[in-house]
Design a protein around this motif. Structure first.
Motif, mmCIF file in Angstrom:
data_model
loop_
_atom_site.group_PDB
_atom_site.id
_atom_site.type_symbol
_atom_site.label_atom_id
_atom_site.label_comp_id
_atom_site.label_asym_id
_atom_site.label_seq_id
_atom_site.Cartn_x
_atom_site.Cartn_y
_atom_site.Cartn_z
ATOM 1 N N ILE A 3 46.627 25.510 35.071
ATOM 2 C CA ILE A 3 47.255 26.463 34.161
ATOM 3 C C ILE A 3 46.996 26.024 32.725
ATOM 4 O O ILE A 3 47.320 24.898 32.347
ATOM 5 C CB ILE A 3 48.767 26.571 34.414
ATOM 6 C CG1 ILE A 3 49.044 27.035 35.838
ATOM 7 C CG2 ILE A 3 49.401 27.533 33.402
ATOM 8 C CD1 ILE A 3 48.524 28.431 36.145
ATOM 9 N N HIS A 4 46.390 26.925 31.945
ATOM 10 C CA HIS A 4 46.157 26.647 30.521
ATOM 11 C C HIS A 4 47.164 27.450 29.710
ATOM 12 O O HIS A 4 47.236 28.674 29.825
ATOM 13 C CB HIS A 4 44.734 27.045 30.122
ATOM 14 C CG HIS A 4 44.431 26.755 28.686
ATOM 15 N ND1 HIS A 4 44.187 25.490 28.231
ATOM 16 C CD2 HIS A 4 44.357 27.576 27.594
ATOM 17 C CE1 HIS A 4 43.957 25.528 26.929
ATOM 18 N NE2 HIS A 4 44.055 26.787 26.518
ATOM 19 N N VAL A 5 47.956 26.746 28.917
ATOM 20 C CA VAL A 5 48.949 27.400 28.068
ATOM 21 C C VAL A 5 48.337 27.628 26.686
ATOM 22 O O VAL A 5 47.975 26.676 25.987
ATOM 23 C CB VAL A 5 50.228 26.544 27.939
ATOM 24 C CG1 VAL A 5 51.224 27.238 27.004
ATOM 25 C CG2 VAL A 5 50.853 26.314 29.313
ATOM 26 N N GLU A 73 54.710 29.200 22.910
ATOM 27 C CA GLU A 73 53.845 29.672 24.002
ATOM 28 C C GLU A 73 53.540 31.150 23.844
ATOM 29 O O GLU A 73 54.430 31.978 23.703
ATOM 30 C CB GLU A 73 54.527 29.414 25.340
ATOM 31 C CG GLU A 73 53.682 29.842 26.532
ATOM 32 C CD GLU A 73 54.338 29.501 27.866
ATOM 33 O OE1 GLU A 73 54.312 30.355 28.769
ATOM 34 O OE2 GLU A 73 54.870 28.370 28.000
ATOM 35 N N ARG A 76 49.982 32.310 29.435
ATOM 36 C CA ARG A 76 49.512 31.328 30.410
ATOM 37 C C ARG A 76 48.352 31.926 31.200
ATOM 38 O O ARG A 76 48.442 33.066 31.674
ATOM 39 C CB ARG A 76 50.633 30.917 31.371
ATOM 40 C CG ARG A 76 51.727 30.102 30.687
ATOM 41 C CD ARG A 76 52.744 29.586 31.675
ATOM 42 N NE ARG A 76 53.650 28.647 31.013
ATOM 43 C CZ ARG A 76 54.043 27.495 31.519
ATOM 44 N NH1 ARG A 76 53.602 27.116 32.711
ATOM 45 N NH2 ARG A 76 54.879 26.707 30.856
ATOM 46 N N GLU A 78 45.466 31.055 34.298
ATOM 47 C CA GLU A 78 45.020 30.179 35.389
ATOM 48 C C GLU A 78 43.500 30.066 35.329
ATOM 49 O O GLU A 78 42.792 31.072 35.308
ATOM 50 C CB GLU A 78 45.453 30.750 36.743
ATOM 51 C CG GLU A 78 45.131 29.820 37.920
ATOM 52 C CD GLU A 78 45.634 30.384 39.227
ATOM 53 O OE1 GLU A 78 46.308 29.650 39.960
ATOM 54 O OE2 GLU A 78 45.339 31.570 39.512
#
Length: 436
Positions: A3-5, A73, A76, A78
């Motif tokens: 997961i890249h935030v 944030e 998100r 994937e």
């Protein structure tokens, strides 16, 4: 898998938070690297946030209209493999939307920027833009699912009476573009028919709640603040511009090819600059919290311009150092940047006095709202031909009203009247604009 935030990047210039004005993706969408994820707004500039990675959207970090702090944030995503992860996204100015072909009586400003702003609806495109327009397929959105579109597209759809829920989006993640609106219009005919009303006399029961977000929200806040804090008073004067228009025609005939074509606005701007030499208190900004009026030698002229997203005031810096052709060229450049959404923060702030013109829609009289924290705004009404008594004879003359507003805490009525009379004298004897 990982997961890249994506966090809200630092746009710079001391910006601590931005407003989220549009999502261009939704959970479950596949996105590519550099694909635009969202549009955010800071002051009056819209910025696109691209994706730093390719993958699938997992969740969104906020709702349209919400303020997001830098570093919070945003979304998100994937991704496959840790190698795809990057530090973050680099913001970029929102790209200009494609300009549709005009119908009869189009708004010329949508194709070539005019220095005079007029708040008219965006033009309705015709089928001539497409060699073989085809009816759009029915959108496959789930009930309650909101269509994805930029603020400019939403604004144009609202002006045309189009419900985006029924428009097929051909952009990334089903994003609706200006071309999609053109195709929809070409296949369905007039906007009324597109909205399913059938007859112009049919009862209508539809309603739509339109949230106040983005530039529209900023404009509302600024206008409310200006009217709440500034005791306005307005002064209207009639100007005989017959000689000015004759001189302008001669200058254009002789110099248009090498210097560009002059409109009325640069000549008016030059008159304001010259008149301010004797009335420096009007070229000022008032910090009412500190109780300080700052007068400026430089004339940083705000020129109100209507865009698809709303009213903007790009700033022509150092108008005192430019001749009418230089003023005209810079106004054209700034108006074009404002309409394309590419104007920088510096180009949209720092004005010391503002001119507001509605061009041919200028009416007879207006009461412009002062661009806080300035203390004066010059409103330009349309030119009309009227019978005037001169030397005992009735003759036709071209006249125009200036409807101007002033901050009564700083400017006395007598000073405002004298300033406008100085502008009037210059415009009615236009040769004085070129004498130093």
């Amino acid at each position: 898998m990982g997961i890249h935030v994506v966090k809200m990047p630092d746009i710079g210039e001391g910006i601590a938070e931005v407003e989220l004005v549009a999502w261009n993706v939704k959970p479950g969408d596949e996105v590519q690297e550099d694909q635009v994820l969202a549009d955010v707004m800071t002051d009056k500039a819209t910025v696109e946030i691209p994706s730093p990675v390719a993958g699938q959207v997992v969740s969104l970090g906020g709702e349209v209209g919400q303020s997001l702090a830098v570093g919070s944030e945003l979304i998100r995503i994937e991704v496959v493999g840790a190698g795809n992860l990057k530090a973050g996204a680099s913001p970029r100015p929102a790209a200009a939307a494609p300009t549709p072909a005009p119908a009869p009586a189009p708004r010329e400003a949508d194709r070539e920027p005019e220095p005079v702003a007029a708040p008219v609806a965006a033009p309705v495109a015709t089928a001539s833009r497409f060699s073989s327009p085809t009816a759009p397929t029915a959108p496959t959105r789930a009930p309650g699912e909101k269509p994805i579109a930029s603020p400019a597209v939403r604004n144009r759809a609202w002006e045309l009476g189009i419900e985006l829920q029924f428009v097929h989006g051909s952009g990334p993640a089903g994003r609706i573009t200006h071309q999609d609106l053109d195709v929809y219009l070409a296949s369905r005919g007039q906007p009324m028919a597109a909205r399913g009303t059938g007859s112009g006399y049919a009862e209508r029961h539809d309603e739509e709640a339109v949230p106040m977000i983005g530039l529209r929200k900023r404009i509302a806040q600024k206008m409310q603040e200006a009217k709440r804090r500034i005791p306005h008073f307005s002064y209207v004067e009639e100007i005989d511009v017959t000689e000015l228009e004759a001189l302008r025609a001669q200058l254009n005939q002789r110099y248009a090819a090498e210097r560009g074509k002059l409109t009325l606005l640069p000549l008016l701007a030059r008159a304001v600059v010259i008149a301010l030499r004797d009335f420096p208190r009007l070229n000022a900004r008032f910090d009412d919290e500190a109780g300080v009026v700052t007068q400026y030698g430089a004339v940083h002229l705000g020129v109100a311009a209507q865009t698809d997203a709303g009213l903007m005031v790009p700033v022509l810096r150092h108008a005192e150092a430019r001749d009418p052709w230089g003023i005209g060229a810079e106004i054209t450049r700034l108006a074009d940047a404002a309409r394309k959404g590419s104007a920088t923060r510096e180009e949209l702030s720092g004005s010391t006095i503002t001119i507001s013109s509605l061009g041919p829609l200028g009416g007879i009289v207006s009461t412009p709202v002062i661009n806080h924290p300035e203390v004066a705004i010059i409103g330009v009404n349309r030119i009309v031909e009227r019978p005037v008594l001169r030397g005992g004879a009735i003759v036709a003359r071209q006249t125009m009203n200036l409807s101007s507003s002033f901050d009564h805490r700083v400017i006395d009525g007598m000073d405002a009247a004298r300033f406008i009379q100085a502008v009037r004298a210059l415009l009615e004897s236009p040769a004085l604009l070129f004498v130093e």
